[in-house]
Motif scaffolding. Sequence first.
Motif: not given
Length: 443
Positions: A237, A247, A279-283, A277, A254-255
Amino acid sequence: MPVKYTQAIRGSFFDITATVEHPDQLPQQARYIADGLLLIDGGRIVSLQPWEAGRGQLTDDHQLMDYRGKLIVPGFVDCHIHYPQTEMIGAFGEQLLEWLQQYTFPVESQYHCPQHAEKMSAFFLHQLLSNGTTTALVFGTVHPQSVDALFSAAEQLEMRLIAGKVMMDRNAPEYLTESAAQSYQQTRTLIERWHHRGRLSYAITPRFAPTSSPELLNAVRKLKQEFPDCWLHTHLSENPQEVAWVKSLFPENSSYLDVYHHYQLTGRRSVFAHCLHLEEQEWDCLHHTDSSIAFCPTSNLFLGSGLFNVKKSWDKRVKIGVGTDVGAGTTFNILQTLGEAYKVAQLQGYKLAACEAFYHATLGGAQALDLDDCIGNFNAGKEADFVVLDPAVSALQQLRQGNCRDIWEQLFVLMTLGDDRNIAATWVNGKSVWQRADQEKAA
């Protein structure tokens, strides 16, 4: 009875004595000794104590290295850098994907030549040491000989270095791609040759998801299963166009991070460069898998990629270290890199204090690489890697340092006004491997 040590170092010392989970804890773990004595035996630290408390342990005939007037800190840890890109640093005008095609891939094609790889390895390691970096996580090229040359040179210096050959089988010039089977076999051979040889370690190194087919990622997963104590080093990212490309290439995931996670490539020794960049679920995935991030401010700014969220890394409890990311990064110097990190944080309303910045560059970076048990501070038993800083090498620095009220302000001035001129000496494994005075005499 006095004890004789291999080395005794006198000077001012600063380090962070323990890892933390929140930046507010850092001042309590910071140690500053204005006049200290560091004792080293066999490349390892015996003790750090005030001069008056420790001087009685020295024998009369012991040779003491006197660095009074200098500030000694643990060796800098560079968590993401490309050694073949040294010769294309400062390439003009492109963002990530165009920059790779126009500049990076042509330069990397030269590393099929062992002589070229040997020459650039020596130059690269000299740049690290002359900038106070004693440990680095390093990208080679797709060519095995690029890694052989780098490891051979680092072994002679007794450096703690983690590196790996690039794995890449698509979306790159034909002269830099390989089959998944070839990539697996060459990487396996290199691991068996270099991993845990002295202070060297191997990082399995898929360049990034766009240049990795599912077959290649399966090969990477197989290597991780066969060699679970190896590192995993890749990109994540960095650029909005890159994220969109991933993607489109992996619509079933999903990411971007889910691509790596699907192939079981996240984990304690997995280091993902950039992460601008997410996404929340990646963090959340990075936290739950105990993966790490390499924060690369100069390259993120130079390529216009974005701003890393330092505060969120603390909030999400994701380990981070600092990376210069040469050659998209514009300096080997960690002091300058920390200065840019401060500006990146300022643009997001976060105040990056000097104590935190030096933590990310030393013990925090060591923790991100899962090396905080052996490097990162001056605790007894740690490997003796450190850098001697001259805090005032210009008229402006002399003026500004003279106005500093405490060590925090001195460190902040170093990271905002400092550069390679402030590196007076670099020590690796208890040995002096670079001295500015020697370079000036040679000149």
